[in-house]
Design a protein around this motif. Structure first.
Motif, PDB file in Angstrom:
ATOM      1  N   GLU A  92      -4.620 -18.434  57.166  1.00 35.78           N
ATOM      2  CA  GLU A  92      -4.877 -19.856  56.916  1.00 35.78           C
ATOM      3  C   GLU A  92      -6.387 -20.134  56.940  1.00 35.78           C
ATOM      4  OE1 GLU A  92      -2.193 -22.593  58.933  1.00 35.78           O
ATOM      5  OE2 GLU A  92      -0.815 -20.947  59.335  1.00 35.78           O
ATOM      6  N   PRO A  93      -7.089 -19.607  55.934  1.00 37.44           N
ATOM      7  CA  PRO A  93      -8.562 -19.631  55.933  1.00 37.44           C
ATOM      8  C   PRO A  93      -9.185 -21.018  55.949  1.00 37.44           C
ATOM      9  CG  PRO A  93      -7.692 -18.909  53.799  1.00 37.44           C
ATOM     10  CD  PRO A  93      -6.547 -18.905  54.757  1.00 37.44           C
ATOM     11  N   GLY A 261      -0.425 -24.671  62.972  1.00 41.18           N
ATOM     12  CA  GLY A 261      -0.119 -23.887  61.781  1.00 41.18           C
ATOM     13  C   GLY A 261       0.256 -24.774  60.603  1.00 41.18           C
ATOM     14  N   HIS A 262       0.284 -24.175  59.413  1.00 42.53           N
ATOM     15  CA  HIS A 262       0.444 -24.951  58.174  1.00 42.53           C
ATOM     16  C   HIS A 262       1.782 -25.674  58.080  1.00 42.53           C
ATOM     17  CE1 HIS A 262       2.493 -21.185  57.198  1.00 42.53           C
ATOM     18  NE2 HIS A 262       3.162 -21.855  56.300  1.00 42.53           N
ATOM     19  N   SER A 263       2.802 -25.198  58.807  1.00 44.77           N
ATOM     20  CA  SER A 263       4.121 -25.844  58.719  1.00 44.77           C
ATOM     21  C   SER A 263       4.429 -26.695  59.952  1.00 44.77           C
ATOM     22  CB  SER A 263       5.215 -24.784  58.541  1.00 44.77           C
ATOM     23  OG  SER A 263       5.242 -23.906  59.650  1.00 44.77           O
ATOM     24  N   GLU A 264       3.416 -26.948  60.780  1.00 44.38           N
ATOM     25  CA  GLU A 264       3.617 -27.699  62.018  1.00 44.38           C
ATOM     26  C   GLU A 264       2.982 -29.083  61.914  1.00 44.38           C
ATOM     27  OE1 GLU A 264       3.676 -23.835  65.009  1.00 44.38           O
ATOM     28  OE2 GLU A 264       1.763 -24.675  64.360  1.00 44.38           O
ATOM     29  N   SER A 265       3.579 -30.055  62.624  1.00 47.49           N
ATOM     30  CA  SER A 265       3.121 -31.438  62.512  1.00 47.49           C
ATOM     31  C   SER A 265       3.360 -32.173  63.824  1.00 47.49           C
ATOM     32  CB  SER A 265       3.887 -32.138  61.381  1.00 47.49           C
ATOM     33  OG  SER A 265       3.691 -33.524  61.421  1.00 47.49           O
ATOM     34  N   ILE A 266       2.558 -33.229  64.061  1.00 53.28           N
ATOM     35  CA  ILE A 266       2.767 -34.079  65.236  1.00 53.28           C
ATOM     36  C   ILE A 266       3.376 -35.417  64.825  1.00 53.28           C
ATOM     37  CG2 ILE A 266       0.842 -32.995  66.454  1.00 53.28           C
ATOM     38  CD1 ILE A 266      -0.715 -35.661  65.941  1.00 53.28           C
ATOM     39  N   LEU A 267       3.890 -35.502  63.613  1.00 58.68           N
ATOM     40  CA  LEU A 267       4.427 -36.754  63.090  1.00 58.68           C
ATOM     41  C   LEU A 267       5.467 -37.351  64.032  1.00 58.68           C
ATOM     42  CD1 LEU A 267       4.368 -38.674  60.616  1.00 58.68           C
ATOM     43  CD2 LEU A 267       6.313 -37.351  59.712  1.00 58.68           C
ATOM     44  N   ASN A 268       5.278 -38.628  64.386  1.00 58.95           N
ATOM     45  CA  ASN A 268       6.191 -39.376  65.261  1.00 58.95           C
ATOM     46  C   ASN A 268       6.244 -38.837  66.695  1.00 58.95           C
ATOM     47  OD1 ASN A 268       6.950 -41.137  63.160  1.00 58.95           O
ATOM     48  ND2 ASN A 268       8.467 -39.649  62.425  1.00 58.95           N
ATOM     49  N   MET A 269       5.255 -38.063  67.102  1.00 59.23           N
ATOM     50  CA  MET A 269       5.183 -37.592  68.486  1.00 59.23           C
ATOM     51  C   MET A 269       4.282 -38.506  69.302  1.00 59.23           C
ATOM     52  SD  MET A 269       4.889 -33.450  68.402  1.00 59.23           S
ATOM     53  CE  MET A 269       6.146 -32.398  67.690  1.00 59.23           C
ATOM     54  N   VAL A 276      -7.334 -35.324  61.684  1.00 57.75           N
ATOM     55  CA  VAL A 276      -8.613 -35.276  60.981  1.00 57.75           C
ATOM     56  C   VAL A 276      -8.394 -34.758  59.562  1.00 57.75           C
ATOM     57  CG1 VAL A 276     -10.917 -34.243  60.964  1.00 57.75           C
ATOM     58  CG2 VAL A 276      -9.843 -34.873  63.136  1.00 57.75           C
ATOM     59  N   LYS A 277      -7.606 -33.705  59.466  1.00 59.18           N
ATOM     60  CA  LYS A 277      -7.192 -33.105  58.204  1.00 59.18           C
ATOM     61  C   LYS A 277      -5.797 -32.552  58.445  1.00 59.18           C
ATOM     62  CE  LYS A 277     -11.653 -31.971  56.183  1.00 59.18           C
ATOM     63  NZ  LYS A 277     -12.430 -30.986  55.398  1.00 59.18           N
ATOM     64  N   PRO A 278      -5.095 -32.172  57.393  1.00 61.22           N
ATOM     65  CA  PRO A 278      -3.772 -31.588  57.624  1.00 61.22           C
ATOM     66  C   PRO A 278      -3.831 -30.439  58.627  1.00 61.22           C
ATOM     67  CG  PRO A 278      -4.081 -32.006  55.288  1.00 61.22           C
ATOM     68  CD  PRO A 278      -5.396 -32.294  55.947  1.00 61.22           C
ATOM     69  N   THR A 279      -3.011 -30.531  59.682  1.00 66.85           N
ATOM     70  CA  THR A 279      -2.873 -29.541  60.781  1.00 66.85           C
ATOM     71  C   THR A 279      -4.109 -29.469  61.691  1.00 66.85           C
ATOM     72  OG1 THR A 279      -3.658 -27.557  59.582  1.00 66.85           O
ATOM     73  CG2 THR A 279      -1.313 -28.136  59.370  1.00 66.85           C
ATOM     74  N   ILE A 280      -5.090 -30.353  61.508  1.00 68.82           N
ATOM     75  CA  ILE A 280      -6.274 -30.393  62.375  1.00 68.82           C
ATOM     76  C   ILE A 280      -6.325 -31.760  63.043  1.00 68.82           C
ATOM     77  CG2 ILE A 280      -8.792 -30.242  62.492  1.00 68.82           C
ATOM     78  CD1 ILE A 280      -8.694 -28.456  60.000  1.00 68.82           C
ATOM     79  N   TYR A 281      -6.363 -31.758  64.374  1.00 68.16           N
ATOM     80  CA  TYR A 281      -6.252 -33.003  65.140  1.00 68.16           C
ATOM     81  C   TYR A 281      -7.356 -33.086  66.183  1.00 68.16           C
ATOM     82  CZ  TYR A 281      -1.604 -32.636  63.107  1.00 68.16           C
ATOM     83  OH  TYR A 281      -0.568 -32.470  62.223  1.00 68.16           O
ATOM     84  N   ARG A 282      -7.737 -34.339  66.492  1.00 64.96           N
ATOM     85  CA  ARG A 282      -8.793 -34.567  67.479  1.00 64.96           C
ATOM     86  C   ARG A 282      -8.208 -35.360  68.639  1.00 64.96           C
ATOM     87  NH1 ARG A 282     -15.006 -35.747  65.825  1.00 64.96           N
ATOM     88  NH2 ARG A 282     -15.916 -34.965  67.765  1.00 64.96           N
ATOM     89  N   LYS A 283      -8.561 -34.974  69.861  1.00 69.40           N
ATOM     90  CA  LYS A 283      -8.053 -35.674  71.039  1.00 69.40           C
ATOM     91  C   LYS A 283      -8.724 -37.040  71.157  1.00 69.40           C
ATOM     92  CE  LYS A 283      -7.440 -35.225  76.049  1.00 69.40           C
ATOM     93  NZ  LYS A 283      -7.652 -34.374  77.230  1.00 69.40           N
ATOM     94  N   VAL A 284      -7.910 -38.059  71.422  1.00 74.22           N
ATOM     95  CA  VAL A 284      -8.447 -39.421  71.543  1.00 74.22           C
ATOM     96  C   VAL A 284      -8.239 -39.935  72.957  1.00 74.22           C
ATOM     97  CG1 VAL A 284      -8.114 -39.950  69.121  1.00 74.22           C
ATOM     98  CG2 VAL A 284      -6.244 -40.379  70.736  1.00 74.22           C
TER      99      VAL A 284
END
Length: 284
Positions: A92-93, A261-269, A276-284
């Motif tokens: 996943e480059p 990973g590319h098939s993982e998501s936090i949607l509705n969690m 920030v971008k697909p599969t990239i998240y920032r702690k708030v």
């Protein structure tokens, strides 16, 4: 254990009830869900454990596993054979491009003399943390004072030893740019079994440890700027995924990053993260 000299271990069959007991224990201890379709896979993988222990039936193995002595000594080995370990260098480059082009320059502007702390959770046989080390060494070459450490964990002691040994078949690194191979890898002299080994200065940047993501909390001394946890959560159900992500977030610094990973998501969690971008998240 007494030897079972005449047992054909590869003909031993796992009953449906035995599979249910084992899969329930595996879920409780590791979060990995094994549907009924995985019964044959589990049977095949455990046959080797029965042979190693000289146990002549799955019933006897389960009795041993559920005993106090058996559980303490065997649970790690059972989880070793159950866990799936598939990974590659620069898998996943896009994540490594994001590091180089956006995250690392941003970090360096704010922390010219700091130490970037990265955690590779579910590191498998080591390709991910060693890829990270190469990317971070490349960044350090043109950014004076930049330093980093990498903490890498997995539930499997067997696969962690492979990561620590850092020896890979040559075809494993075919996709790695030649310039990086020359700087960060050592080629074996034995051309009948061509392998590479990560160079000592690369290995020195990575600390490996066993860690079970199902633990109630994660015993790490550090808070991290970046946590990679890629293609691990796919083996968990939704509630377990959310619980694991929240525990990972407890070990991430404010404004730090979680990369999935590319098939993982936090949607509705219900998690303290912003995409920030697909599969990239920032702690708030």
């Amino acid at each position: 254990m007494q030897a079972n000299e005449f047992v054909d271990y590869y003909k031993l069959q796992l009953t449906d009830d035995e599979f249910k007991r084992l899969s329930a224990l595996i879920y409780k201890e590791s979060g990995i869900k094994l549907p009924p379709i995985k019964k044959v896979m589990l049977q095949c993988r455990l046959q080797k454990r029965l042979k190693h222990l000289n146990i002549g039936s799955f019933k006897a193995y389960i009795d041993y596993l559920f005993s106090r002595e058996g559980f303490d000594s065997e649970i790690i080995h059972m989880l070793d054979v159950v866990s799936t370990n598939k990974t590659d260098f620069f898998r996943e480059p896009a994540h490594f491009e994001f590091l180089t082009e956006e995250l690392l320059p941003e970090y360096y502007r704010a922390n010219k003399s700091g130490t970037l702390k990265v955690w590779s959770a579910g590191c498998s046989s080591g390709e991910e943390p060693y890829t990270l080390a190469m990317v971070l060494f490349e960044f350090a070459e043109s950014h004076p004072g930049f330093n980093f450490t990498i903490y890498a964990t997995d539930i499997s002691t067997r696969i962690l030893q492979t990561a620590i040994d850092a020896v890979y078949k040559e075809e494993k690194v075919e996709g790695v740019p030649l310039t990086l191979k020359r700087k960060y890898m050592l080629r074996s002299k034995d051309r009948t079994n061509p392998t590479i080994k990560m160079a000592p200065h690369v290995r020195s940047k990575v600390t490996f440890a066993r860690l079970n993501l199902m633990d109630s909390s994660y015993d790490t001394k550090d808070l991290f700027d970046i946590v990679f946890c890629r293609n691990v959560l796919i083996y968990f159900d939704r509630n377990t995924q959310e619980a694991v992500i929240n525990k990972l977030c407890q070990r991430i610094k404010p404004n730090g990053y979680l990369i999935l990973g590319h098939s993982e998501s936090i949607l509705n969690m219900d998690v303290p993260l912003k995409q920030v971008k697909p599969t990239i998240y920032r702690k708030v």
